[in-house]
Design an enzyme around this catalytic site. Structure first.
Site, PDB file in Angstrom:
ATOM      1  N   ARG A 119      31.494 119.043  48.062  1.00 50.84           N
ATOM      2  CA  ARG A 119      31.783 120.418  47.632  1.00 50.84           C
ATOM      3  C   ARG A 119      32.949 121.012  48.422  1.00 50.84           C
ATOM      4  NH1 ARG A 119      29.126 126.178  47.536  1.00 50.84           N
ATOM      5  NH2 ARG A 119      29.706 126.736  45.422  1.00 50.84           N
ATOM      6  N   HIS A 171      36.173 122.733  46.728  1.00 50.24           N
ATOM      7  CA  HIS A 171      36.571 124.127  46.964  1.00 50.24           C
ATOM      8  C   HIS A 171      37.916 124.241  47.680  1.00 50.24           C
ATOM      9  CE1 HIS A 171      32.852 126.801  46.096  1.00 50.24           C
ATOM     10  NE2 HIS A 171      32.992 125.848  45.207  1.00 50.24           N
ATOM     11  N   HIS A 197      27.565 118.013  39.647  1.00 48.18           N
ATOM     12  CA  HIS A 197      26.280 118.668  39.942  1.00 48.18           C
ATOM     13  C   HIS A 197      25.106 117.710  39.794  1.00 48.18           C
ATOM     14  CE1 HIS A 197      27.897 123.049  39.487  1.00 48.18           C
ATOM     15  NE2 HIS A 197      28.194 122.490  40.650  1.00 48.18           N
ATOM     16  N   TRP A 234      19.760 119.925  40.799  1.00 46.80           N
ATOM     17  CA  TRP A 234      19.939 119.704  39.360  1.00 46.80           C
ATOM     18  C   TRP A 234      19.178 118.463  38.881  1.00 46.80           C
ATOM     19  CZ3 TRP A 234      23.790 121.448  42.602  1.00 46.80           C
ATOM     20  CH2 TRP A 234      24.483 122.592  42.223  1.00 46.80           C
ATOM     21  N   ASP A 266      26.485 125.839  33.903  1.00 41.44           N
ATOM     22  CA  ASP A 266      26.074 124.484  33.479  1.00 41.44           C
ATOM     23  C   ASP A 266      25.525 124.543  32.053  1.00 41.44           C
ATOM     24  OD1 ASP A 266      26.565 123.344  36.072  1.00 41.44           O
ATOM     25  OD2 ASP A 266      24.638 124.148  36.763  1.00 41.44           O
TER      26      ASP A 266
HETATM   27  C1  HEM Z   1      32.033 126.133  36.701  1.00 40.06           C
HETATM   28  C2  HEM Z   1      32.239 125.397  37.774  1.00 40.06           C
HETATM   29  C3  HEM Z   1      31.324 125.390  38.971  1.00 40.06           C
HETATM   30  C4  HEM Z   1      30.507 126.359  39.441  1.00 40.06           C
HETATM   31  C5  HEM Z   1      30.300 127.776  38.901  1.00 40.06           C
HETATM   32  C6  HEM Z   1      29.815 125.811  40.582  1.00 40.06           C
HETATM   33  C7  HEM Z   1      28.877 126.493  41.340  1.00 40.06           C
HETATM   34  C8  HEM Z   1      28.102 125.940  42.345  1.00 40.06           C
HETATM   35  C9  HEM Z   1      27.092 126.621  43.085  1.00 40.06           C
HETATM   36  C10 HEM Z   1      26.673 128.073  42.903  1.00 40.06           C
HETATM   37  C11 HEM Z   1      26.564 125.733  43.963  1.00 40.06           C
HETATM   38  C12 HEM Z   1      25.451 125.981  44.984  1.00 40.06           C
HETATM   39  C13 HEM Z   1      26.070 126.249  46.376  1.00 40.06           C
HETATM   40  C14 HEM Z   1      25.006 126.465  47.419  1.00 40.06           C
HETATM   41  O1  HEM Z   1      24.167 127.351  47.249  1.00 40.06           O
HETATM   42  O2  HEM Z   1      25.025 125.720  48.434  1.00 40.06           O
HETATM   43  C15 HEM Z   1      27.236 124.479  43.778  1.00 40.06           C
HETATM   44  C16 HEM Z   1      26.971 123.334  44.478  1.00 40.06           C
HETATM   45  C17 HEM Z   1      27.690 122.165  44.341  1.00 40.06           C
HETATM   46  N1  HEM Z   1      28.806 121.970  43.560  1.00 40.06           N
HETATM   47 FE1  HEM Z   1      29.466 123.223  42.136  1.00 40.06          FE
HETATM   48  N2  HEM Z   1      30.245 124.544  40.790  1.00 40.06           N
HETATM   49  C18 HEM Z   1      31.178 124.234  39.835  1.00 40.06           C
HETATM   50  C19 HEM Z   1      31.902 123.060  39.731  1.00 40.06           C
HETATM   51  C20 HEM Z   1      31.832 122.022  40.609  1.00 40.06           C
HETATM   52  C21 HEM Z   1      32.747 120.912  40.659  1.00 40.06           C
HETATM   53  C22 HEM Z   1      33.979 120.761  39.759  1.00 40.06           C
HETATM   54  C23 HEM Z   1      32.325 120.085  41.665  1.00 40.06           C
HETATM   55  C24 HEM Z   1      32.940 118.806  42.164  1.00 40.06           C
HETATM   56  C25 HEM Z   1      33.795 118.051  41.495  1.00 40.06           C
HETATM   57  C26 HEM Z   1      31.128 120.677  42.222  1.00 40.06           C
HETATM   58  C27 HEM Z   1      30.376 120.124  43.229  1.00 40.06           C
HETATM   59  C28 HEM Z   1      29.259 120.705  43.783  1.00 40.06           C
HETATM   60  C29 HEM Z   1      28.366 120.018  44.710  1.00 40.06           C
HETATM   61  C30 HEM Z   1      28.473 118.568  45.182  1.00 40.06           C
HETATM   62  C31 HEM Z   1      27.375 120.943  45.061  1.00 40.06           C
HETATM   63  C32 HEM Z   1      26.181 120.729  45.993  1.00 40.06           C
HETATM   64  C33 HEM Z   1      26.516 121.171  47.398  1.00 40.06           C
HETATM   65  C34 HEM Z   1      25.382 121.021  48.358  1.00 40.06           C
HETATM   66  O3  HEM Z   1      24.432 120.288  48.090  1.00 40.06           O
HETATM   67  O4  HEM Z   1      25.460 121.627  49.426  1.00 40.06           O
HETATM   68  N3  HEM Z   1      30.881 121.861  41.583  1.00 40.06           N
HETATM   69  N4  HEM Z   1      28.189 124.640  42.783  1.00 40.06           N
END
Ligand code: HEM
Length: 271
Positions: free
Chosen positions: A37, A41, A166, A182, A227
């Site tokens: 992540r 970001h 995700h 997820w 999602d």
């Molecule tokens: C519409 C696009 C996206 C939105 C709104 C979104 C939003 C989020 C949110 C709200 C979380 C939870 C963060 C937390 O509470 O720790 C998350 C986690 C995560 N996102 Fe996304 N995300 C998006 C796209 C992506 C993309 C493009 C990637 C990578 C290519 C990604 C990879 C991840 C990963 C790996 C996590 C898990 C992090 C953890 O376990 O600490 N996301 N995302």
């Protein structure tokens, strides 16, 4: 430095990154999802019209970007990678963070990404891109298209592939406010996200947190509003393809992720 030696140097860094991932006490036993992540970001601030933002610079080291609420919790990933920067001071943070994401994906069973180095760090808070560019999970289709297609310059297919990340990790109440994983395999990179999105019946969770969805059957899995937006066109056809064809997802994800971490990165020779 010869090409061979550079490759060797990065190989040592890759090995050290893998060593910091396992941690029984943390989340699902691995820092790999949060490191992935961080790479996303750091890169996802790119604006293809303004030609600013992106992974070059590692500007999340500076307060303006580090304190963007969208980046809450990413200090965990930055801190986990810090000893590697100390051990290999020649690598830029921008290279380390993006390489970390690639190593995380592969380590979790995902595809190899053809990462190349050469990013340089920027050293002032004034170099940070404007805050507020990262996507807002509470919104829907138009927002996803505005961020990925209009601002970053991805196709719809690349957008769907990227959000398939995700399949790993989880949401944290004390970071984004959302809660839960997820998939039941949050440290295994696969096409489970798409499979679950289609296989489960998703209903709004009744709770005191932000609007999110839970599966009716176990109530243990979650989906963000962004999602759920993938269930509709123009995204849906790619969700159907990726749910059925893991290899196709891996191929498309690997090239879209490479494009993501290269956005705004100054052209340089292949190392
Ligand atoms: C519409 C696009 C996206 C939105 C709104 C979104 C939003 C989020 C949110 C709200 C979380 C939870 C963060 C937390 O509470 O720790 C998350 C986690 C995560 N996102 Fe996304 N995300 C998006 C796209 C992506 C993309 C493009 C990637 C990578 C290519 C990604 C990879 C991840 C990963 C790996 C996590 C898990 C992090 C953890 O376990 O600490 N996301 N995302």
């Amino acid at each position: 430095m010869s090409t061979e030696n550079s490759a060797d140097k990065y190989d040592l860094v890759r090995k050290d990154i893998i060593k910091v991932f396992p941690e029984e006490e943390y989340d699902d036993g691995s820092f790999a999802p949060v490191v992935l992540r961080l790479a996303w970001h750091a890169s996802g601030t790119y604006d293809h019209k303004h030609k600013d933002g992106g992974s070059d610079g590692a500007t999340m080291r500076h307060n303006t970007e580090a304190s963007d609420p969208a980046n809450a919790g990413l200090d965990v990933a930055r801190n986990v990678l810090e000893p590697i920067k100390q051990k290999h001071p020649w690598i830029s943070y921008a290279d380390l963070w993006t390489l970390g994401g690639c190593v995380a994906i592969e380590h979790m069973g995902g595809p190899h990404i053809e990462w190349t180095g050469g990013r340089r760090d920027k050293h002032s808070d004034a170099d940070c891109p404007p805050v507020g560019r990262l996507p807002d999970a509470a919104l829907g289709k138009d927002h996803v298209l505005a961020v990925f297609v209009n601002r970053m310059g991805f196709t719809v297919q690349e957008t769907v592939a990227l959000i398939g990340a995700h399949t790993v990790g989880r949401c944290h109440r004390d970071r984004s406010g959302f809660d839960g994983p997820w998939t039941v395999t949050p440290t295994r990179f696969s096409n489970q996200f798409f499979k679950q999105l289609l296989a489960q019946t998703w209903v709004e969770r009744k709770w005191d947190g932000p609007r999110q969805f839970e599966d009716v059957e176990t109530q243990e899995l979650m989906m963000l509003p962004t999602d759920i937006a993938l269930l509709d066109e123009p995204f849906r056809k790619y969700v159907d393809i990726y749910a059925q064809d893991k290899q196709k997802f891996f191929d498309d994800f690997s090239s879209a992720f490479l494009k993501l971490i290269e956005l705004g990165v100054a052209k340089r020779g292949k190392l």
